[in-house]
Design a protein around this motif. Structure first.
Motif, short mmCIF file in Angstrom:
data_model
loop_
_atom_site.label_atom_id
_atom_site.label_comp_id
_atom_site.label_asym_id
_atom_site.label_seq_id
_atom_site.Cartn_x
_atom_site.Cartn_y
_atom_site.Cartn_z
N GLN A 107 -25.74 -14.07 36.16
CA GLN A 107 -24.80 -15.20 36.22
C GLN A 107 -23.38 -14.64 36.17
OE1 GLN A 107 -25.76 -18.71 33.86
NE2 GLN A 107 -23.62 -18.92 33.30
N MET A 108 -22.52 -15.26 36.95
CA MET A 108 -21.16 -14.74 37.07
C MET A 108 -20.21 -15.94 37.02
SD MET A 108 -19.88 -11.70 38.13
CE MET A 108 -18.15 -11.33 38.10
N SER A 109 -19.11 -15.79 36.33
CA SER A 109 -18.10 -16.84 36.35
C SER A 109 -17.02 -16.46 37.35
CB SER A 109 -17.46 -17.00 34.97
OG SER A 109 -18.47 -17.20 34.00
N GLY A 110 -16.52 -17.46 38.04
CA GLY A 110 -15.49 -17.16 39.05
C GLY A 110 -14.59 -18.36 39.27
N ASP A 111 -13.43 -18.08 39.83
CA ASP A 111 -12.40 -19.11 40.00
C ASP A 111 -12.35 -19.69 41.40
OD1 ASP A 111 -10.95 -19.74 37.76
OD2 ASP A 111 -9.70 -17.96 37.86
N ALA A 112 -12.17 -20.97 41.47
CA ALA A 112 -11.76 -21.73 42.66
C ALA A 112 -12.18 -21.11 43.99
CB ALA A 112 -10.26 -21.94 42.59
N LEU A 113 -11.19 -20.58 44.73
CA LEU A 113 -11.47 -20.09 46.08
C LEU A 113 -12.13 -18.71 46.10
CD1 LEU A 113 -8.18 -21.40 47.65
CD2 LEU A 113 -10.48 -22.12 48.31
N TRP A 114 -12.15 -18.06 44.96
CA TRP A 114 -12.90 -16.81 44.89
C TRP A 114 -14.38 -17.09 45.11
CZ3 TRP A 114 -11.26 -11.86 44.66
CH2 TRP A 114 -9.91 -11.66 44.38
N VAL A 115 -14.81 -18.28 44.70
CA VAL A 115 -16.24 -18.60 44.80
C VAL A 115 -16.69 -18.65 46.26
CG1 VAL A 115 -18.00 -20.32 44.21
CG2 VAL A 115 -16.19 -19.76 42.56
N PRO A 116 -16.07 -19.48 47.12
CA PRO A 116 -16.54 -19.50 48.51
C PRO A 116 -16.03 -18.31 49.34
CG PRO A 116 -14.75 -21.08 48.22
CD PRO A 116 -15.05 -20.52 46.87
N ASP A 117 -14.74 -17.95 49.14
CA ASP A 117 -14.13 -16.98 50.06
C ASP A 117 -14.49 -15.54 49.75
OD1 ASP A 117 -13.05 -19.22 51.09
OD2 ASP A 117 -10.98 -18.83 50.50
N ALA A 118 -14.92 -15.28 48.55
CA ALA A 118 -15.28 -13.90 48.21
C ALA A 118 -16.78 -13.81 47.91
CB ALA A 118 -14.45 -13.43 47.02
N TYR A 119 -17.20 -14.44 46.83
CA TYR A 119 -18.59 -14.29 46.40
C TYR A 119 -19.60 -14.81 47.44
CZ TYR A 119 -16.81 -13.14 41.76
OH TYR A 119 -16.16 -12.52 40.72
N PHE A 120 -19.35 -16.03 47.94
CA PHE A 120 -20.30 -16.60 48.90
C PHE A 120 -20.19 -15.89 50.25
CE2 PHE A 120 -21.39 -19.85 52.14
CZ PHE A 120 -22.74 -19.96 51.85
N ALA A 121 -18.96 -15.66 50.67
CA ALA A 121 -18.75 -15.00 51.97
C ALA A 121 -19.42 -13.63 52.01
CB ALA A 121 -17.26 -14.87 52.25
N GLU A 122 -19.48 -12.96 50.88
CA GLU A 122 -20.10 -11.62 50.83
C GLU A 122 -21.60 -11.71 50.59
OE1 GLU A 122 -18.96 -8.14 50.55
OE2 GLU A 122 -17.15 -8.77 51.58
N GLY A 123 -22.12 -12.92 50.45
CA GLY A 123 -23.56 -13.09 50.24
C GLY A 123 -24.04 -12.68 48.86
N LEU A 124 -23.14 -12.77 47.88
CA LEU A 124 -23.50 -12.29 46.54
C LEU A 124 -24.11 -13.39 45.66
CD1 LEU A 124 -20.26 -10.22 45.83
CD2 LEU A 124 -22.52 -9.30 46.35
N ILE A 125 -23.87 -14.65 46.01
CA ILE A 125 -24.35 -15.72 45.14
C ILE A 125 -25.30 -16.65 45.88
CG2 ILE A 125 -22.39 -15.69 43.57
CD1 ILE A 125 -21.31 -18.15 45.19
N GLU A 126 -26.04 -17.40 45.08
CA GLU A 126 -27.06 -18.28 45.65
C GLU A 126 -26.64 -19.74 45.45
OE1 GLU A 126 -31.23 -16.95 45.27
OE2 GLU A 126 -31.42 -18.82 44.13
N PRO A 127 -26.41 -20.47 46.52
CA PRO A 127 -26.10 -21.89 46.36
C PRO A 127 -27.32 -22.62 45.79
CG PRO A 127 -25.59 -21.14 48.58
CD PRO A 127 -26.41 -20.07 47.93
N PHE A 128 -27.07 -23.74 45.13
CA PHE A 128 -28.19 -24.48 44.53
C PHE A 128 -27.90 -25.97 44.59
CE2 PHE A 128 -25.88 -25.41 40.61
CZ PHE A 128 -24.95 -24.37 40.55
N ASP A 129 -28.93 -26.74 44.36
CA ASP A 129 -28.76 -28.20 44.34
C ASP A 129 -28.34 -28.58 42.93
OD1 ASP A 129 -28.86 -30.90 44.41
OD2 ASP A 129 -30.96 -31.06 45.04
#
Lengths: 305, 372
Positions: free
Chosen positions: B95-117
């Motif tokens: 589990q990782m905590s992250g801020d605002a646009l870091w979440v989609p533009d960095a973590y998600f864009a790099e495929g590091l996190i898993e979206p969930f419902d």
């Protein structure tokens, strides 16, 4: 001598060569753990840092392995870095001198005028601060030098200052004082170890032979404790080049040293940019050690302290 | 000590080492056998990289006692550092905590996190409805993080020393306040603040011309900065002791200074606009223990804990049910002063923290000005 043995070995039968090799390997075996540590924890990371320093970071903060000199160029074309490195060296040199002077006086007094038992107790007192955390010691200086700190209260109380001064902390002076405090024990221990072995009757003998106290000190004492002085310089000056925490905590915005600028790169994951600055500092330290090595033999440190 | 003594003591040392080694090994084997013999327990440990204000010890102890889930926490210093770390260690974190646009533009864009419902988490019904639908965190694959806290960056001033009451970033540049400002040690953010002061909107993607203007402002700011705070409490302490008359920080510093016995201070959001953060808990895609995260979040995000977190750390959070608890506990006034109920409109006026194209230049600029 070595050449003769090697030359002789060239003519010797293969079994003899094998025997000498295995003997040499056996001789080297005890050094293996040290070699593993030096190579694994120093040479390899330094080599990696060196390689990284020629790469760059893209907008996604990925390290891009494309060779470039830009990081070094930035360091040398931006006068701030060179100036800050120079300032760090000046502060380091100043602190080293202060530490050597204070430590020398203490060590000289203890080794010459105090019994060994009491000298050891005094040395224990000198190293007592090491039992508390580095962070705590620096924090305590904030409380001493700060606007509402002990020093200001005393000076205002004595009527020396009309109001508390901001001059004691959050500037280069604050950094200087705290660094000197932190490193004096290192210098004191090294110098005491040197002076403890010095035969002080030599100073009397020199004076009997017509040397003044200064000449006796300079020509008899100093040469004999030179290894200790150089070791103390290494123990104080070199770590200061990498000091990050003390300038952060008591240097304020005006007292940053080169390691603080370096840390800013790593904080933002600009690893190659930081690696270049880090490598330059490491290269400078290595060059310095090579210079020191000319004046220092290993046995001086090991045997004579 | 002679050579014989040396040899003997070396032998004794080796004997003692061998005995200790054997004892430790035997102990380990015994412990392992015991563990194998026991029935499997629910729960386990997972690795969480987060900021120190995302949890409170009593909360973690309670969850450990009830669910046997124990987070191994590593301190998160900043977004860039955390992002770089996760890229490096990947599945070693869960589990990782992250801020605002870091979440989609960095973590998600790099495929590091898993979206969930997010609706699969019952506790999410306690969130403000808008917090479950942030556009920046909504992807076709799911929601990118569980919303936690937020705040705009405000300027706080000592009402006795800073007059007239300021309303702009310009107060930080006023020579009257030489050596009286404390700012958190976040170079990129300081450059962003000066970007706001110069009227730039997108402060994480500044052009060279904009950065040149910012450089001038940083040079004016430098003599006024007493020190860079290593953490938020350093700023509060400096304000409490009146070493600093102006600080930047999250919502709620008035009370922190007051609680510390300090002077009256007031805060404001500069008229030029400000930067803000809103953070979330993300599930690391390759996390080895991520099965523990939903049960953990179900418990840790409960309104009671979030209300307690607000009382302890004092900045707004996204849990609406916690607000009701705070009102019941007589903390409603404080929550209102911290804009707890006004996240949507407040955050809409801020530039959210995120990775930018001018990061490296911002750091170079900061170093250039604040170096020797």
């Amino acid at each position: 001598m070595t050449t003769e043995i090697v030359g002789g070995a060239a003519l010797a039968p293969p079994t003899a060569i094998g025997g000498r090799r295995s003997a040499r390997l056996r001789q080297l075996a005890p050094f293996l753990p040290a070699m593993v540590i030096i190579v694994g924890l120093f040479v390899v990371p330094l080599a990696l840092m060196f390689v990284f320093s020629f790469w760059s970071t893209n907008e996604n903060l990925d390290v891009v392995p494309v060779w470039t000199l830009e990081n070094y160029q930035n360091f040398f074309t931006n006068p701030t870095y060179v100036r800050t490195l120079f300032k760090t060296m000046v502060i380091g040199a100043g602190v080293t001198v202060v530490c050597l002077v204070v430590a020398f006086v203490v060590a000289y007094f203890l080794s010459r005028y105090v019994s060994r038992r009491w000298a050891r107790i005094a040395l224990l007192i000198i190293i007592v601060p090491f039992w508390t955390s580095y962070l705590l010691r620096v924090y305590s200086w904030q409380a001493i030098l700060g606007e509402h700190g002990a020093l200001n209260q005393v000076l205002v109380g004595l009527g020396i200052l009309r109001e508390p001064s901001l001059l004691f902390v959050y500037n280069d002076f604050g950094t200087f004082i705290v660094l000197a405090y932190l490193y004096i024990p290192f210098a004191a221990l090294v110098l005491y170890a040197s002076l403890e072995r010095f035969d002080f009757t030599q100073l009397t003998a020199a004076q009997d032979l017509g040397a003044g106290p200064v000449a006796a000190f300079r020509r008899v004492l100093l040469p004999q404790i030179r290894p200790g002085l150089i070791t103390a310089c290494i123990f104080v000056f070199i770590p200061i080049l990498g000091e990050f925490l003390t300038p952060s905590m008591v240097g304020g915005a005006q007292g940053l040293l080169i390691a603080n600028l370096l840390a800013n790169f790593f904080k933002t994951a600009l690893i190659p940019e930081g690696a270049a600055v880090g490598f330059l500092i490491a290269a400078f330290v290595t060059a310095l050690l090579i210079v020191f090595r000319r004046y220092l033999r290993v046995q001086d440190v090991v045997v004579r302290g | 000590m002679n050579r014989l003594d040396n040899q003997l003591s070396r032998r004794r040392f080796l004997q003692a080492s061998a005995a200790v080694g054997a004892a430790v090994s035997l102990g380990g084997i015994t412990a392992a056998c015991n563990a194998i013999g026991q029935p499997a327990v629910q729960g386990g440990t997972f690795n969480w990289m987060t900021w120190g204000d995302h949890y409170i010890d009593t909360q973690l102890k309670a969850i450990e006692a009830s669910d046997k889930i124990v987070p191994q926490i590593s301190e998160l210093a900043g977004n860039a550092e955390g992002f770089a770390k996760l890229k490096e260690v990947k599945g070693e974190l869960d589990q990782m905590s992250g801020d605002a646009l870091w979440v989609p533009d960095a973590y998600f864009a790099e495929g590091l996190i898993e979206p969930f419902d997010i609706n699969e988490l019952k506790v999410s019904s306690q969130l403000y409805p808008f917090a479950r639908q942030f556009e920046i965190w909504t992807k076709p694959e799911g929601y990118l993080g569980y919303p936690f806290g937020w705040s705009p960056i405000s300027i706080y001033y000592n009402v006795e020393h800073v007059t007239p009451a300021p309303d702009s970033w310009a107060v930080l540049l006023d020579p009257k306040y030489k050596g009286r400002i404390v700012i958190e040690n976040q170079p990129e953010e300081i450059v962003a603040y000066m970007g706001k002061a110069s009227g730039v909107d997108d402060v994480y993607n500044m052009t060279d011309d904009q950065l040149a203007t910012v450089k001038g402002l940083l040079e004016q700011l430098k003599p006024n900065v007493l020190k860079f705070a290593q953490q938020a409490t350093d700023s509060v302490n400096a304000m409490t002791s009146e070493e600093a008359w102006l600080i930047t920080g999250n919502l709620g510093n008035e009370d922190r200074v007051k609680d510390g016995g300090g002077p009256e201070i007031k805060g404001f959001i500069p008229k030029e606009g400000t930067v803000g953060w809103m953070d979330a808990e993300m599930i690391v895609k390759e996390g080895k223990n991520k099965s523990l995260l939903f049960p953990f979040m179900e418990k840790s995000q409960q309104a009671e804990y979030i209300a307690e977190n607000f009382i302890t750390h004092g900045r707004p959070l996204f849990n609406e049910a916690a607000y009701k608890i705070l009102v019941d506990k007589g903390e409603g006034d404080r929550a209102d002063r911290y804009l707890y109920n006004k996240a949507e409109e407040t955050l809409a006026k801020t530039t959210l923290k995120g990775p930018g194209t001018s990061t490296e230049k911002s750091i170079q600029l900061f170093n250039e000005v604040f170096g020797a």
